[in-house]
Write an enzyme that holds these catalytic residues in place. Sequence first.
Site, short mmCIF file in Angstrom:
data_model
loop_
_atom_site.label_atom_id
_atom_site.label_comp_id
_atom_site.label_asym_id
_atom_site.label_seq_id
_atom_site.Cartn_x
_atom_site.Cartn_y
_atom_site.Cartn_z
N SER A 101 0.83 -1.20 0.00
CA SER A 101 0.00 0.00 0.00
C SER A 101 0.87 1.26 0.00
CB SER A 101 -0.94 -0.04 1.20
OG SER A 101 -1.91 0.98 1.16
N HIS A 126 -2.41 -1.27 -4.22
CA HIS A 126 -3.86 -1.25 -4.36
C HIS A 126 -4.33 0.20 -4.25
CE1 HIS A 126 -4.59 -1.87 0.28
NE2 HIS A 126 -3.96 -0.74 0.01
#
Length: 203
Positions: A101, A126
């Site tokens: 992330s 993501h």
Amino acid sequence: MPIGVPKVPFRLPGEEDAVWIDVYNRLYRERLLFLGQQVDDEIANQLIGIMMYLNGEDESKDMYLYINSPGGAVLAGISVYDAMQFVVPDVHTICMGLAASMGSFILTGGEITKRIALPHARVMIHQPASSYYDGQAGECIMEAEEVLKLRDCITKVYVQRTGKPLWVISEDMERDVFMSAKEAKLYGIVDLVAIENNSTIKN
């Protein structure tokens, strides 16, 4: 039982006797920085403060940021990324363990050609998540608009830093995409995969 932060001896210039300081402060003096936790405002401010201090101390010496992080707050991660682009010295980023992330976002923000993953490191990208799970309709709409803006910002950075087309990054950010160190290199998030030191392997 927790052992706390280890301390190591350090001799200040001009002093005869060494003093004991925590290991991270000692490493900061060698321009080695660590992101070994979830990204939040506190750790982001610490890293930014250290980078600004080291930038002012000597603009000719590179910095090294070691990353083992599951991600965290989007704006905190973006602030670290922006600080890395602001300072004059090159910032090497080294992924050890996991850079997921916002951890992977910071990893890709290192100086191009100086982003490294250790052999067994993992990387995950993501899209940013919303923090509103239960709120008024107006708040949810405003939050959704802000998330879309942040997603657009993050997507553009990945496109710029990896060389991947916009449609590829946009599609991959729709889900959790995990990569090995070699896959992260092929993707363009890192430039090099570190080589194991075989001299340390015992039979």
